[in-house]
Design a protein around this motif. Structure first.
Motif, PDB file in Angstrom:
ATOM      1  N   TYR A   6       0.833  -1.196   0.000  1.00  0.00           N
ATOM      2  CA  TYR A   6       0.000   0.000   0.000  1.00  0.00           C
ATOM      3  C   TYR A   6       0.869   1.248   0.000  1.00  0.00           C
ATOM      4  O   TYR A   6       1.820   1.348   0.784  1.00  0.00           O
ATOM      5  CB  TYR A   6      -0.909   0.041   1.239  1.00  0.00           C
ATOM      6  CG  TYR A   6      -1.825  -1.151   1.358  1.00  0.00           C
ATOM      7  CD1 TYR A   6      -3.003  -1.231   0.608  1.00  0.00           C
ATOM      8  CD2 TYR A   6      -1.500  -2.218   2.204  1.00  0.00           C
ATOM      9  CE1 TYR A   6      -3.839  -2.337   0.707  1.00  0.00           C
ATOM     10  CE2 TYR A   6      -2.331  -3.326   2.312  1.00  0.00           C
ATOM     11  CZ  TYR A   6      -3.500  -3.382   1.555  1.00  0.00           C
ATOM     12  OH  TYR A   6      -4.313  -4.475   1.648  1.00  0.00           O
ATOM     13  N   GLU A 260      -1.635  -1.453  -4.233  1.00  0.00           N
ATOM     14  CA  GLU A 260      -2.773  -0.530  -4.141  1.00  0.00           C
ATOM     15  C   GLU A 260      -2.290   0.841  -3.688  1.00  0.00           C
ATOM     16  O   GLU A 260      -1.415   0.940  -2.820  1.00  0.00           O
ATOM     17  CB  GLU A 260      -3.815  -1.058  -3.153  1.00  0.00           C
ATOM     18  CG  GLU A 260      -5.090  -0.265  -3.118  1.00  0.00           C
ATOM     19  CD  GLU A 260      -6.210  -0.999  -2.372  1.00  0.00           C
ATOM     20  OE1 GLU A 260      -6.621  -0.487  -1.314  1.00  0.00           O
ATOM     21  OE2 GLU A 260      -6.646  -2.074  -2.831  1.00  0.00           O
ATOM     22  N   ILE A 262      -3.607   4.550  -2.148  1.00  0.00           N
ATOM     23  CA  ILE A 262      -4.727   5.161  -1.417  1.00  0.00           C
ATOM     24  C   ILE A 262      -4.486   6.665  -1.349  1.00  0.00           C
ATOM     25  O   ILE A 262      -3.498   7.121  -0.767  1.00  0.00           O
ATOM     26  CB  ILE A 262      -4.845   4.586   0.007  1.00  0.00           C
ATOM     27  CG1 ILE A 262      -4.972   3.058  -0.023  1.00  0.00           C
ATOM     28  CG2 ILE A 262      -6.051   5.209   0.720  1.00  0.00           C
ATOM     29  CD1 ILE A 262      -4.912   2.403   1.347  1.00  0.00           C
ATOM     30  N   VAL A 522     -16.465   6.814  -5.606  1.00  0.00           N
ATOM     31  CA  VAL A 522     -15.932   5.609  -4.957  1.00  0.00           C
ATOM     32  C   VAL A 522     -17.081   4.785  -4.401  1.00  0.00           C
ATOM     33  O   VAL A 522     -18.199   5.287  -4.198  1.00  0.00           O
ATOM     34  CB  VAL A 522     -14.940   5.961  -3.821  1.00  0.00           C
ATOM     35  CG1 VAL A 522     -13.785   6.793  -4.356  1.00  0.00           C
ATOM     36  CG2 VAL A 522     -15.646   6.697  -2.675  1.00  0.00           C
ATOM     37  N   ASP A 523     -16.793   3.506  -4.157  1.00  0.00           N
ATOM     38  CA  ASP A 523     -17.791   2.666  -3.505  1.00  0.00           C
ATOM     39  C   ASP A 523     -17.677   2.833  -1.994  1.00  0.00           C
ATOM     40  O   ASP A 523     -16.927   3.687  -1.498  1.00  0.00           O
ATOM     41  CB  ASP A 523     -17.659   1.214  -3.958  1.00  0.00           C
ATOM     42  CG  ASP A 523     -16.370   0.530  -3.467  1.00  0.00           C
ATOM     43  OD1 ASP A 523     -15.638   1.111  -2.639  1.00  0.00           O
ATOM     44  OD2 ASP A 523     -16.097  -0.594  -3.913  1.00  0.00           O
ATOM     45  N   GLN A 525     -16.206   1.275   0.159  1.00  0.00           N
ATOM     46  CA  GLN A 525     -14.889   0.969   0.731  1.00  0.00           C
ATOM     47  C   GLN A 525     -13.814   1.874   0.144  1.00  0.00           C
ATOM     48  O   GLN A 525     -12.616   1.589   0.279  1.00  0.00           O
ATOM     49  CB  GLN A 525     -14.546  -0.503   0.493  1.00  0.00           C
ATOM     50  CG  GLN A 525     -15.495  -1.443   1.232  1.00  0.00           C
ATOM     51  CD  GLN A 525     -15.125  -2.906   1.038  1.00  0.00           C
ATOM     52  OE1 GLN A 525     -13.992  -3.232   0.674  1.00  0.00           O
ATOM     53  NE2 GLN A 525     -16.069  -3.788   1.288  1.00  0.00           N
ATOM     54  N   GLY A 526     -14.233   2.955  -0.520  1.00  0.00           N
ATOM     55  CA  GLY A 526     -13.281   3.929  -1.031  1.00  0.00           C
ATOM     56  C   GLY A 526     -12.657   3.577  -2.363  1.00  0.00           C
ATOM     57  O   GLY A 526     -11.783   4.317  -2.856  1.00  0.00           O
ATOM     58  N   ARG A 527     -13.069   2.472  -2.982  1.00  0.00           N
ATOM     59  CA  ARG A 527     -12.464   2.057  -4.247  1.00  0.00           C
ATOM     60  C   ARG A 527     -13.001   2.911  -5.389  1.00  0.00           C
ATOM     61  O   ARG A 527     -14.215   3.061  -5.555  1.00  0.00           O
ATOM     62  CB  ARG A 527     -12.734   0.577  -4.510  1.00  0.00           C
ATOM     63  CG  ARG A 527     -12.049  -0.334  -3.513  1.00  0.00           C
ATOM     64  CD  ARG A 527     -12.441  -1.791  -3.678  1.00  0.00           C
ATOM     65  NE  ARG A 527     -13.854  -2.005  -3.340  1.00  0.00           N
ATOM     66  CZ  ARG A 527     -14.351  -3.160  -2.909  1.00  0.00           C
ATOM     67  NH1 ARG A 527     -13.541  -4.215  -2.763  1.00  0.00           N
ATOM     68  NH2 ARG A 527     -15.635  -3.291  -2.632  1.00  0.00           N
ATOM     69  N   ARG A 535      -7.812   3.748  -4.280  1.00  0.00           N
ATOM     70  CA  ARG A 535      -8.876   4.175  -3.366  1.00  0.00           C
ATOM     71  C   ARG A 535      -8.694   5.640  -3.025  1.00  0.00           C
ATOM     72  O   ARG A 535      -7.601   6.201  -3.156  1.00  0.00           O
ATOM     73  CB  ARG A 535      -8.851   3.382  -2.053  1.00  0.00           C
ATOM     74  CG  ARG A 535      -9.149   1.921  -2.163  1.00  0.00           C
ATOM     75  CD  ARG A 535      -9.166   1.271  -0.782  1.00  0.00           C
ATOM     76  NE  ARG A 535      -8.955  -0.154  -0.883  1.00  0.00           N
ATOM     77  CZ  ARG A 535      -9.843  -1.100  -0.562  1.00  0.00           C
ATOM     78  NH1 ARG A 535     -11.028  -0.738  -0.103  1.00  0.00           N
ATOM     79  NH2 ARG A 535      -9.554  -2.381  -0.688  1.00  0.00           N
ATOM     80  N   VAL A 537      -9.533   7.809   0.534  1.00  0.00           N
ATOM     81  CA  VAL A 537      -9.994   7.722   1.928  1.00  0.00           C
ATOM     82  C   VAL A 537      -9.651   9.031   2.613  1.00  0.00           C
ATOM     83  O   VAL A 537      -8.512   9.256   3.034  1.00  0.00           O
ATOM     84  CB  VAL A 537      -9.339   6.537   2.674  1.00  0.00           C
ATOM     85  CG1 VAL A 537      -9.894   6.456   4.100  1.00  0.00           C
ATOM     86  CG2 VAL A 537      -9.557   5.226   1.935  1.00  0.00           C
ATOM     87  N   ILE A 561     -12.769   2.098   6.860  1.00  0.00           N
ATOM     88  CA  ILE A 561     -12.266   1.545   5.602  1.00  0.00           C
ATOM     89  C   ILE A 561     -11.015   0.711   5.841  1.00  0.00           C
ATOM     90  O   ILE A 561     -10.786  -0.296   5.148  1.00  0.00           O
ATOM     91  CB  ILE A 561     -12.041   2.669   4.573  1.00  0.00           C
ATOM     92  CG1 ILE A 561     -13.404   3.290   4.184  1.00  0.00           C
ATOM     93  CG2 ILE A 561     -11.342   2.136   3.334  1.00  0.00           C
ATOM     94  CD1 ILE A 561     -13.337   4.394   3.149  1.00  0.00           C
ATOM     95  N   ILE A 565     -10.425  -2.998   4.354  1.00  0.00           N
ATOM     96  CA  ILE A 565      -9.236  -3.403   3.584  1.00  0.00           C
ATOM     97  C   ILE A 565      -8.599  -4.640   4.208  1.00  0.00           C
ATOM     98  O   ILE A 565      -8.252  -5.604   3.514  1.00  0.00           O
ATOM     99  CB  ILE A 565      -8.219  -2.242   3.520  1.00  0.00           C
ATOM    100  CG1 ILE A 565      -8.782  -1.068   2.703  1.00  0.00           C
ATOM    101  CG2 ILE A 565      -6.904  -2.723   2.922  1.00  0.00           C
ATOM    102  CD1 ILE A 565      -7.922   0.191   2.762  1.00  0.00           C
TER     103      ILE A 565
END
Length: 569
Positions: A6, A260, A262, A522-523, A525-527, A535, A537, A561, A565
């Protein structure tokens, strides 16, 4: 190139939470990229650690110094209309982000806020579903029970009434005289009343998200790298998958790759990162010459803040900040406007005992009234340039909904009624409608010159009443007098339209929502929709700005979130 699980872009409030929680699993390799300076445990700048926030807040070492915004409504239909002035908008550029320089107000918002989040597509974010994460954030030093956390990383407390200033006590007495209820705990049930404000502070010192979540033990984790003075210049993509970031580290260009990425850069800079990467409204991207990676019309749109105005006054010497605390906001007021179809508790007043760090600031108190439940959501963030060095165009469009204007006008007069009660008049003088003008902002910058200048002015203000009135009328008041706005509706409306500013609660530019909502980014979950490995957040994912200062809702969001994750592996 080093590969991470991350990469967190921004070491602010959300980024600090994410760094702590994601690195708690030793298999996760986590990199935090923060453009500003570090605040090492035990070596935090004294201005940041200070319980009084006015020094850090106006210190350019901790800001994005080139960021300027429009707060008033910008007309795009009438290009000949005068554009409103640009105002500096203090956004933190330091580890801990806003929590390192803000007013440390630790409130959560109304249950109705989070029901509206659900109604707007953020399934799983109702009040009962977010309350456990608010409790997870905090270590309440005063209260226990179903609304409070006792084991979190951020301590919260209240200044005892006996330690309040004479001004705060007088306002509280005036509130009591109007029949308002006294609430010992503003974070208990969300009801109207006056109360000691809850703040993220312990032993008379700030506890930022960086102090709470990136402490010495957390920093010892071998799988966590905190890279400060690191400016992310672009997101790296392989098709529609985000694979890392390009960054300047102490002025040197490098790349970092990750499973990923963020974005936790705040509601102004997170959408700017997306736009520069080709994620956003197609028309705007094409205008900027940016190839479209994902067509998301909601990126940068519906920016929100809480519109506010201020009624200020000179405080007599005996009623000023005392030796008990450097906290300048000790008392808050929550009330309902009574407008049809508007939830209760839609208005908030911060009783400010000291308006700035300097000598004149110690003599000026303010009743800062803001629209807790705002309906103005037509603001936007757009690119000025593809160049990451150029700050985006930011238009808040405050008061774009008439209900916000009306409530600030009635709120000003409601506070004026408190100001004119005998107990408040006994400790104040020369009330005036205050504006956060360029002159006020310039004298608020921490410098030896401003310290000397305000010391001289302060001696005059503490002199004879006639001299004080002359000084306030000629050197403090700008544009409107108290008598004008109290007797002339047009003057009051003109003052509110001109003087209304946000309270640094920028949010909602990358909103959570349903997949079929074209304006969601975003959804839950922040995606980010339409891409992989990316993502957002931070406060930009809020569906609406809650009835609260945004720091604790941001911390809650990052906690929630983070859990999602980790659960997904």
């Amino acid at each position: 190139m080093v590969a991470y699980d991350y990469i967190i872009v921004g070491g602010g409030s959300a980024g600090s939470v994410l760094a702590n929680r994601l690195s708690a699993r030793s298999a996760n390799k986590v990199l935090v990229c923060e453009a500003g300076q570090d605040t090492p445990p035990g070596q935090e700048p004294p201005e940041i650690r200070d319980s009084y926030s006015g020094t850090a807040y106006f210190d350019p070492r901790f800001h994005w110094t080139e960021l300027k915004v429009h707060t008033q409504v910008v007309s795009h239909n009438n290009p000949d209309e005068d554009r409103p002035p640009l105002r500096k908008y203090e956004q933190a550029r330091v580890l801990g982000g806003g929590s390192s320089i803000n007013g440390q107000m630790a409130n959560r918002g109304a249950p109705t806020d989070y029901q509206e989040w659900v109604d707007r597509g953020a399934e799983g974010w109702s009040w009962n579903e977010v309350l456990p994460y608010f409790k997870k954030v905090e270590r309440d030093l005063d209260f226990d029970g179903p609304y409070h956390g006792k084991d979190g990383r951020i301590p919260v407390r209240r200044i005892p009434v006996e330690h309040w200033t004479g001004f705060a006590k007088a306002i509280a007495e005036a509130c009591k005289g109007t029949g308002m209820a006294f609430l010992p705990d503003q974070n208990g049930e969300f009801v109207d009343g006056y109360f000691p404000v809850t703040h993220s502070n312990a032993a008379e010192q700030r506890v930022s998200a960086a102090m709470g979540y990136l402490d010495t033990e957390t920093r010892k984790r071998p799988n966590l790298i905190i890279s400060t003075n690191t400016q992310v210049t672009s997101l790296l993509f392989d098709g529609t998958r985000c694979i890392g970031v390009a960054a300047l580290v102490d002025g040197k260009t490098t790349e970092f790759h990750a499973r990923e990425v963020i974005l936790s850069s705040g509601a102004i800079h997170s959408p700017a990162h997306l736009l520069r990467a080709g994620i956003g409204p197609v028309g705007h991207l094409k205008d900027m010459g940016i190839p479209v990676v994902a067509a998301l019309p909601g990126v940068g749109q519906r920016l929100m803040d809480h519109p506010s105005i201020s009624l200020s006054s000179f405080i007599r010497r005996r009623a000023r900040v005392n030796e008990h605390t450097r906290r300048h906001i000790q008392l808050g007021i929550r009330y309902s406007s009574g407008l049809p179809d508007v939830p209760r508790g839609d208005m908030f007043v911060a009783v400010v005992n000291k308006s700035a760090w300097h000598a004149v600031g110690e003599q000026i108190a303010s009743l800062l009234t803001f629209v807790n439940r705002t309906y103005s959501e037509t603001g936007q963030v757009k690119l000025n340039s593809r160049d990451w060095r150029v700050e985006p165009t930011v238009e808040f469009n405050l008061l774009s909904d008439r209900r916000d204007l009306d409530r600030l006008m009635t709120g000003f007069r409601r506070m004026a009624a408190l100001q004119m009660t005998p107990m408040v008049k006994a400790v104040t003088d020369n009330p005036f409608p205050a504006a956060y003008t360029d002159r006020v902002r310039k004298i608020g910058v921490v410098s030896a010159k401003n310290k000397l200048l305000t010391a001289i002015i302060a001696r005059f203000l503490d002199g004879p009443a006639t001299l004080r009135r002359y000084m306030i009328d000629n050197f403090v008041v700008e544009g409107f007098t108290f008598d004008q706005v109290m007797t002339d509706d047009d003057a009051l409306e003109a003052f509110v339209r001109k003087a209304a500013i946000g309270v640094w609660h920028a949010s909602c530019t990358c909103r959570m929502g349903r997949p079929d909502d074209p304006m969601s980014v975003v959804d839950t979950q922040g995606r980010v929709k339409g891409v992989h490995g990316l993502r957002v957040v931070d406060a930009s994912v809020f569906p609406i700005v809650p009835c609260a200062n945004t720091n604790f809702p941001t911390l809650m969001t990052a906690e929630k979130i983070s859990d999602a994750i980790i659960a997904a592996g």
